[in-house]
Design a protein around this motif. Structure first.
Motif, mmCIF file in Angstrom:
data_model
loop_
_atom_site.group_PDB
_atom_site.id
_atom_site.type_symbol
_atom_site.label_atom_id
_atom_site.label_comp_id
_atom_site.label_asym_id
_atom_site.label_seq_id
_atom_site.Cartn_x
_atom_site.Cartn_y
_atom_site.Cartn_z
ATOM 1 N N UNK A 121 -9.424 13.654 10.687
ATOM 2 C CA UNK A 121 -9.919 14.499 11.769
ATOM 3 C C UNK A 121 -11.295 14.031 12.194
ATOM 4 N N UNK A 122 -11.629 14.260 13.463
ATOM 5 C CA UNK A 122 -12.933 13.884 13.989
ATOM 6 C C UNK A 122 -12.842 13.492 15.436
ATOM 7 N N UNK A 123 -13.867 12.762 15.904
ATOM 8 C CA UNK A 123 -13.818 12.252 17.283
ATOM 9 C C UNK A 123 -13.460 10.780 17.318
ATOM 10 N N UNK A 124 -13.463 10.122 16.163
ATOM 11 C CA UNK A 124 -13.014 8.737 16.019
ATOM 12 C C UNK A 124 -13.725 7.789 16.982
ATOM 13 N N UNK A 125 -14.990 8.027 17.187
ATOM 14 C CA UNK A 125 -15.850 7.218 18.052
ATOM 15 C C UNK A 125 -15.499 7.342 19.537
ATOM 16 N N UNK A 126 -14.526 8.175 19.866
ATOM 17 C CA UNK A 126 -14.294 8.506 21.275
ATOM 18 C C UNK A 126 -15.091 9.773 21.568
ATOM 19 N N UNK A 183 0.818 -1.212 0.000
ATOM 20 C CA UNK A 183 0.000 0.000 0.000
ATOM 21 C C UNK A 183 0.855 1.266 0.000
ATOM 22 N N UNK A 184 2.065 1.190 0.548
ATOM 23 C CA UNK A 184 2.922 2.376 0.610
ATOM 24 C C UNK A 184 3.404 2.793 -0.772
ATOM 25 N N UNK A 185 3.333 1.879 -1.724
ATOM 26 C CA UNK A 185 3.741 2.211 -3.093
ATOM 27 C C UNK A 185 2.815 3.245 -3.727
ATOM 28 N N UNK A 186 1.630 3.425 -3.144
ATOM 29 C CA UNK A 186 0.717 4.449 -3.662
ATOM 30 C C UNK A 186 1.192 5.852 -3.311
ATOM 31 N N UNK A 187 2.128 5.971 -2.368
ATOM 32 C CA UNK A 187 2.782 7.250 -2.139
ATOM 33 C C UNK A 187 2.303 8.073 -0.974
ATOM 34 N N UNK A 188 1.247 7.668 -0.277
ATOM 35 C CA UNK A 188 0.749 8.467 0.843
ATOM 36 C C UNK A 188 1.571 8.234 2.095
ATOM 37 N N UNK A 189 1.629 9.268 2.931
ATOM 38 C CA UNK A 189 2.194 9.150 4.271
ATOM 39 C C UNK A 189 1.028 8.857 5.208
ATOM 40 N N UNK A 217 3.222 20.093 5.418
ATOM 41 C CA UNK A 217 1.852 20.395 5.015
ATOM 42 C C UNK A 217 1.144 21.262 6.034
ATOM 43 N N UNK A 218 1.336 20.981 7.325
ATOM 44 C CA UNK A 218 0.719 21.797 8.373
ATOM 45 C C UNK A 218 1.289 23.222 8.319
ATOM 46 N N UNK A 219 2.579 23.332 8.108
ATOM 47 C CA UNK A 219 3.207 24.659 8.009
ATOM 48 C C UNK A 219 2.616 25.442 6.839
ATOM 49 N N UNK A 244 -4.639 18.153 3.874
ATOM 50 C CA UNK A 244 -3.563 17.178 4.023
ATOM 51 C C UNK A 244 -3.678 16.073 2.979
ATOM 52 N N UNK A 245 -4.911 15.688 2.673
ATOM 53 C CA UNK A 245 -5.113 14.645 1.666
ATOM 54 C C UNK A 245 -4.581 15.082 0.302
ATOM 55 N N UNK A 246 -4.707 16.360 -0.012
ATOM 56 C CA UNK A 246 -4.180 16.852 -1.294
ATOM 57 C C UNK A 246 -2.662 16.823 -1.334
#
Length: 399
Positions: free
Chosen positions: A354-359, A13-19, A393-395, A345-347
């Motif tokens: 981001x979210x509450x992730x069920x917590x 899956x890492x070959x797709x290039x995403x971090x 990306x955050x910067x 970030x996805x771009x």
């Protein structure tokens, strides 16, 4: 001892290039796990038995998966229960335990937990006339001290449900200390180990919980749930089941035919974790060694990330960073809604959701409401370049 470049080569899956910083929601899968699942599906498998090759293969898969999970958790393979998910297993156990409860009994849940370790207990308690007591964590530090739970214990407490590590903040409560007090009150302790198991050596006996639940897809395996307890304790619990189904433990808790290909993949995932550092030894020994090395690697990645984020004025972390925490960081950005940050970030090829992730209770207690914040989780395949891409990306987003 930990070679992250060698580890990364096993993840197609890492070959797709995403971090990927989305590991807390489910990790990517190494090639050996995918191959094992596929090969199992290609092989002759039948209902478990001893007469045919297909029957014996199914039985071996189940036996091997129980032993693999027992080696990972430091538990008894005869007390390993498989289910569709941790959520399903928790609901099933709560309903089975409720047969022993009486109106006026009490259960304790915490606001630090994922909803899968809250709602099954709350809803089952309400259905049987029990009182629900809530343990609050410190929203400034993200810590849940033992006395947040122990002060709620009474002689009517039947179950205490608490996480071994918050999937939102990474906070790790002192489970052995909590277990000591829960057992002194003659109650049971149900530990959600979903977020701890991928990041740290686990010894369920040392933790002291009566039940420990986790999810293989959070530690490089297939989508599945696992519950472990002593066989003697499981033997005292009688879930609803089909009349012809066996009443033996642990099978009495596993409804229907098990997903053999996923069990085989789980064994492969555990074996992969055991191989993260070199050396021959029994699997449990190799797992402890590898998971310790992994813990050090992930902590180094987290330190790199949090140090870099601390130099960006617009970043506001939630909870106080401590060493007794999984490699998970939750943060907000000045003037940037979490969903907007997620999209941006996805771009940039960075998967940091981001979210509450069920917590949900945790997010609300932090003052984040139902919106939540950005969560970045470190995984076995995270390297320096991943961290740098997220920081860059955050910067850019906050400039």
């Amino acid at each position: 001892m930990y070679d992250v470049a060698a580890v990364r080569r096993h993840f197609p899956a890492l070959e797709e290039g995403a971090a990927h910083f989305d590991g807390p929601g489910g990790t990517q899968v190494p090639d050996v796990v995918a191959d094992t699942v596929a090969n199992t599906l290609r092989s002759a498998v039948a209902n478990r038995g001893t007469r045919t090759t297909a029957e014996r293969r199914a039985d071996e898969i189940v036996t091997e998966a129980r032993q693999a999970m027992a080696d990972l958790l430091g538990s008894d393979p005869a007390g390993i229960v498989f289910g569709r998910s941790m959520t399903q297993l928790t609901y099933d156990l709560a309903r089975a335990l409720a047969k022993q409860w009486r109106p006026g009994d009490e259960v304790i849940v915490t606001r630090l937990d994922h909803d899968a370790n809250i709602r099954p207990w709350v809803q089952t308690a309400e259905a049987h006339g029990l009182t629900v007591r809530w343990a609050d964590f410190n929203p400034e530090t993200g810590e849940l001290p033992p006395d947040a739970i122990t002060t709620l214990l009474t002689d009517r407490t039947r179950v205490v449900a608490v996480t071994a590590a918050s999937n939102l903040l990474g906070t790790r409560p002192d489970i052995p200390e909590i277990a000591h007090h829960v057992h002194a009150a003659d109650a049971l302790l149900y530990v959600d180990g979903v977020h701890l198991t991928p990041h740290s050596p686990v010894d369920v006996e040392a933790l002291g919980g009566d039940f420990y639940a986790c999810s293989p897809y959070k530690f490089l395996g297939p989508h599945l749930g696992v519950l472990t307890a002593t066989p003697a304790l499981l033997d005292t619990i009688h879930p609803d089941k089909l009349l012809p189904a066996t009443d033996t433990v642990p099978e009495r808790f596993e409804l229907g035919t098990l997903p053999y290909e996923l069990l085989a993949g789980t064994t492969a995932a555990v074996d992969f974790l055991a191989s993260l550092t070199p050396g021959d030894a029994p699997r449990r020994t190799r797992l402890l060694r590898s998971m310790t090395a992994l813990e050090h690697h992930e902590q180094a990645m987290l330190n790199r990330l949090e140090h870099a984020l601390s130099e960006i004025p617009a970043v506001h972390p939630h909870g106080t960073p401590t060493r007794t925490r999984t490699p998970t960081t939750l943060f907000s950005l000045d003037g940037v809604p979490p969903s907007t940050a997620h999209d941006f970030l996805a771009t940039r090829g960075v998967n940091a959701p981001a979210g509450h992730f069920y917590a949900l209770e945790c997010s609300r207690h932090l003052g984040l409401g139902d919106t939540g914040a950005i969560r970045a989780g470190i995984a076995p395949y995270t390297d320096d370049s991943d961290v740098d891409r997220l920081v860059t990306a955050i910067t850019e987003l906050t400039a």
